[in-house]
Design a protein around this motif. Structure first.
Motif, PDB file in Angstrom:
ATOM      1  N   GLN A 121       0.962   3.459  -2.359  1.00 34.00           N
ATOM      2  CA  GLN A 121       1.560   2.299  -1.702  1.00 34.00           C
ATOM      3  C   GLN A 121       1.190   1.004  -2.413  1.00 34.00           C
ATOM      4  O   GLN A 121       2.021   0.131  -2.616  1.00 34.00           O
ATOM      5  CB  GLN A 121       1.069   2.211  -0.255  1.00 34.00           C
ATOM      6  CG  GLN A 121       1.692   3.227   0.662  1.00 34.00           C
ATOM      7  CD  GLN A 121       1.343   2.917   2.103  1.00 34.00           C
ATOM      8  OE1 GLN A 121       1.504   1.792   2.559  1.00 34.00           O
ATOM      9  NE2 GLN A 121       0.840   3.901   2.814  1.00 34.00           N
ATOM     10  N   MET A 122      -0.101   0.917  -2.809  1.00 38.23           N
ATOM     11  CA  MET A 122      -0.562  -0.304  -3.461  1.00 38.23           C
ATOM     12  C   MET A 122       0.148  -0.474  -4.804  1.00 38.23           C
ATOM     13  O   MET A 122       0.610  -1.566  -5.139  1.00 38.23           O
ATOM     14  CB  MET A 122      -2.075  -0.264  -3.674  1.00 38.23           C
ATOM     15  CG  MET A 122      -2.600  -1.503  -4.357  1.00 38.23           C
ATOM     16  SD  MET A 122      -4.276  -1.848  -3.914  1.00 38.23           S
ATOM     17  CE  MET A 122      -5.130  -0.704  -4.932  1.00 38.23           C
ATOM     18  N   GLY A 123       0.249   0.619  -5.572  1.00 44.11           N
ATOM     19  CA  GLY A 123       0.937   0.564  -6.858  1.00 44.11           C
ATOM     20  C   GLY A 123       2.365   0.082  -6.690  1.00 44.11           C
ATOM     21  O   GLY A 123       2.837  -0.780  -7.451  1.00 44.11           O
ATOM     22  N   ARG A 124       3.043   0.577  -5.644  1.00 49.87           N
ATOM     23  CA  ARG A 124       4.424   0.168  -5.449  1.00 49.87           C
ATOM     24  C   ARG A 124       4.504  -1.309  -5.053  1.00 49.87           C
ATOM     25  O   ARG A 124       5.379  -2.044  -5.499  1.00 49.87           O
ATOM     26  CB  ARG A 124       5.084   1.037  -4.393  1.00 49.87           C
ATOM     27  CG  ARG A 124       6.558   1.209  -4.702  1.00 49.87           C
ATOM     28  CD  ARG A 124       7.264   2.036  -3.665  1.00 49.87           C
ATOM     29  NE  ARG A 124       6.748   1.790  -2.349  1.00 49.87           N
ATOM     30  CZ  ARG A 124       6.599   2.740  -1.428  1.00 49.87           C
ATOM     31  NH1 ARG A 124       6.918   3.970  -1.699  1.00 49.87           N
ATOM     32  NH2 ARG A 124       6.143   2.439  -0.235  1.00 49.87           N
ATOM     33  N   TYR A 125       3.538  -1.735  -4.206  1.00 49.93           N
ATOM     34  CA  TYR A 125       3.520  -3.149  -3.792  1.00 49.93           C
ATOM     35  C   TYR A 125       3.365  -4.059  -5.006  1.00 49.93           C
ATOM     36  O   TYR A 125       4.129  -5.014  -5.187  1.00 49.93           O
ATOM     37  CB  TYR A 125       2.360  -3.367  -2.807  1.00 49.93           C
ATOM     38  CG  TYR A 125       2.128  -4.803  -2.414  1.00 49.93           C
ATOM     39  CD1 TYR A 125       3.003  -5.456  -1.543  1.00 49.93           C
ATOM     40  CD2 TYR A 125       1.031  -5.516  -2.904  1.00 49.93           C
ATOM     41  CE1 TYR A 125       2.786  -6.766  -1.183  1.00 49.93           C
ATOM     42  CE2 TYR A 125       0.813  -6.826  -2.542  1.00 49.93           C
ATOM     43  CZ  TYR A 125       1.688  -7.444  -1.675  1.00 49.93           C
ATOM     44  OH  TYR A 125       1.470  -8.749  -1.321  1.00 49.93           O
ATOM     45  N   ILE A 126       2.392  -3.723  -5.877  1.00 49.00           N
ATOM     46  CA  ILE A 126       2.156  -4.561  -7.062  1.00 49.00           C
ATOM     47  C   ILE A 126       3.372  -4.538  -7.971  1.00 49.00           C
ATOM     48  O   ILE A 126       3.828  -5.578  -8.464  1.00 49.00           O
ATOM     49  CB  ILE A 126       0.887  -4.091  -7.808  1.00 49.00           C
ATOM     50  CG1 ILE A 126      -0.341  -4.363  -6.930  1.00 49.00           C
ATOM     51  CG2 ILE A 126       0.737  -4.809  -9.144  1.00 49.00           C
ATOM     52  CD1 ILE A 126      -1.634  -3.839  -7.489  1.00 49.00           C
ATOM     53  N   GLY A 127       3.951  -3.340  -8.157  1.00 51.57           N
ATOM     54  CA  GLY A 127       5.160  -3.237  -8.978  1.00 51.57           C
ATOM     55  C   GLY A 127       6.281  -4.101  -8.439  1.00 51.57           C
ATOM     56  O   GLY A 127       6.951  -4.834  -9.182  1.00 51.57           O
TER      57      GLY A 127
END
Lengths: 294, 325
Positions: free
Chosen positions: B68-74
């Motif tokens: 989830q965090m990776g997608r948020y940053i992306g």
């Protein structure tokens, strides 16, 4: 000069307690002395005021917007007819309590971070100072607003939100003091005699690094009070307690009819923070006498 | 060449700081009670567990934390800060609407405070017991101790309500018609009180530091040499000493960007200035988490860009910074 109290009459230097010497220096700063008296009065009001003036600041005791001095209310009433003097007295508690607690927390974090960075140097220092820089990039008030908004507006959470954004200055001061003191001979001597790192840090170095930290801590109580006032002005405050900023925030729509409901709590904040900063000034004189003579 | 490389390093470091802000943002959002599914179900007037699970799956909230965090940053790196269910708008659009007003307030207040602060500092350094010097001392005490929102309200009472010199709130008068200059003057009139309120705190800071550094510079050898050469006092101060006393003040101003934005939040609240601070205030009341975190991200971005600009300004003023790299 026999009039100088620091030099005894027979010119034989006697060992005096450092605290006594500091007090001597502090007393010479007249503004700081006056400020200390004012500050003590405010603290006394915060502690005993609610017992001497037992009106509940949430009670609607009279008609709204009764000006100061009229109808027996010394500071008048607000837009809901609540006693403003009671709000000021009760608000003093919140301001001073949060100011002290938040300053204590940021001193604790700041001293720990600064001491570790200045003592161990190397990658520890690198990592810790990067973290410090990170916290300096976040706009302090917005970050605290976010914390209080997401995790609830209780007094401990507000204190935490203020403390967590205010420690960077202490960390920087502590680190630079540690960098200076760790190279001094008495530290090397202590290290050579096998003193453990933790003892070196907190028993050998820290006491000599304290003076600028104490001055900064005093100033921080003042800025924490301002900070809390800002948050409660925006309505981010524990709804069950009165605070000075919150009184200003809730009365600000009525400034045209009742300017005093905003002016008076503001004066309370101003005088308190001013007194704290003047006392901090005096502490600076007292703890860094060399700086003063320059 | 070396200086270009160090500038690139600064920019790279700024990018890392921004990603760290995003990690913090996401972690806080994750830890806070309630999520998007709760917000949506509330706006629908409640939903059963099945529907809640369905929404969580749709928004990817059932995925592991790091995914989830990776997608948020992306997403953020593609300028997608999420969707505000309170305003019914993408957060990025919402923020970009409000950002110019805040930037205007922050930069005008900073530049004016810096400019006037340096002038006051120079004047009071030349006459340490003159009126300007006492003014700087008093301003410094007041600037530190008076809550900024209180100063703002007092100015509002004095100069908008009692003497109706300036408008009470907002940034422009919608009833005014005319060309560019008419609007320019209108916005300028609205800006006077907010800028004074915000700028005075920092004016105090800059003028005090500027006085101190100027006094130090005036006591240095090369200033004595310049005087001995027969240059006038004015030439010595403004041509030789001023340039060298500037860099500490500019460094301080760079460090203050985060404090200026914090001050701007309160000033905006007092004067209903339509910027990020007012938006932050409104979205906090509405518990609009994506917007709140978006504002935190953008304001950190403003601070970081402000720091980079300060760095550039220092390179222009002080050749020592350039060569040191």
């Amino acid at each position: 000069m026999s009039t100088n109290p620091l030099i005894p009459k027979d010119n034989v230097p006697i060992a005096r307690h450092p605290a006594a010497e500091a007090w001597e220096m502090f007393r010479r700063n007249h503004a700081a002395m006056v400020a200390l008296v004012v500050l003590s009065a405010i603290v006394l009001v915060a502690i005993f005021g609610p017992y001497i003036y037992p009106i509940d600041p949430f009670d609607m005791v009279w008609a709204p917007f009764s000006p100061p001095g009229v109808d027996g209310f010394i500071l008048g009433t607000d837009y809901l007819g609540r006693d403003l003097l009671a709000a000021i007295i009760h608000g003093a508690r919140v301001s001073i309590l949060i100011g002290l607690a938040a300053a204590l927390m940021s001193v604790f974090i700041g001293v720990t971070v600064g001491a570790l960075a200045g003592f161990y140097r190397g990658w520890v220092e690198e990592v810790l100072m990067r973290i410090t820089e990170f916290f300096q990039v976040l706009p302090t008030l917005l970050f605290s607003m976010v914390i209080v908004a997401l995790f609830g507006a209780s007094l401990p959470m507000i204190t935490f939100a203020i403390g967590i954004v205010s420690w960077t200055a202490v960390a920087r001061i502590t680190r630079s003091e540690f960098l200076r003191i760790r190279e001094l001979e008495y530290v090397t001597a202590s290290r050579a005699s096998g003193t453990k790192n933790s003892k070196l840090m907190f028993k050998v170095i820290l006491p000599n690094a304290l003076p600028p930290i104490i001055v900064q801590a005093a100033l921080m109580v003042g800025s924490a009070i301002l900070f809390e006032a800002g948050l409660s002005f925006l309505g981010l405050t524990d709804p069950n307690v009165v605070s000075w900023g919150q009184v200003i925030g809730s009365n600000r729509q009525y400034i045209l009819d009742a300017g005093y409901t905003v002016t008076i709590p503001g004066i309370a904040i101003f005088v308190t923070v001013l007194a704290i900063s003047l006392v901090g000034d005096g502490l600076n004189d007292a703890l860094n006498p060399k700086l003063r003579q320059r | 060449m070396a200086s270009l490389q160090s500038l690139m390093m600064r920019i790279l470091y700024a990018a890392i700081l921004l990603i760290a802000v995003l990690v913090l943002n996401f972690s806080m959002m994750h830890m806070a009670p309630g999520d998007v599914a709760d917000t949506i179900s509330q706006s629908m007037g409640g939903a059963d567990q099945e529907l809640l699970d369905q929404i969580r799956a749709d928004y990817g909230l059932d995925q592991p934390f790091l995914v989830q965090m990776g997608r948020y940053i992306g997403n953020v790196l593609q300028f997608d800060l999420g969707y505000s269910f309170f305003y019914n708008k993408p957060v990025t659009e919402l923020i970009l609407q409000r950002l110019p007003a805040t930037l205007l307030l922050v930069f005008v207040a900073q530049i004016l405070a810096l400019f006037i602060g340096v002038i006051l500092g120079v004047i009071s350094a030349r006459k340490p017991n003159g009126i300007a010097s006492h003014f700087v001392t008093i301003l410094a005490l007041f600037g530190y101790s008076a809550p900024v929102f209180w100063t703002g309200i007092l100015l509002l009472i004095g100069f908008s309500l009692k003497i109706q010199l300036f408008p009470v709130a907002g940034m422009r008068d919608v009833t005014i018609e005319g060309g560019f200059w008419v609007h320019f003057i209108d916005v300028a009139r609205h800006m006077v009180l907010p800028v004074i309120t915000l700028g005075s705190i920092f004016l105090a800071l800059y003028s005090r530091l500027s006085r101190a550094t100027m006094m130090e510079v005036l006591g240095s050898d090369y200033v004595r040499t310049a005087k001995a050469k027969g240059l006038t006092e004015r030439q010595v101060v403004y041509k030789h000493a001023l340039k060298n006393s500037l860099s500490p003040v500019i460094t301080l101003a760079g460090l203050q960007f985060s404090a200026v934005i914090s001050g701007a939040v309160l000033v905006e609240a007092v004067f209903s200035w339509p910027g990020l601070g007012t938006l932050a205030f409104q979205s906090i009341i509405a518990r609009d988490t994506p917007t709140i975190l978006g504002i935190l991200f953008f304001s950190a971005l403003v601070v970081i860009v402000g720091n980079l600009l300060t760095d550039l300004a220092l390179r222009l003023v002080d050749p020592r910074v350039r060569s040191k790299g």
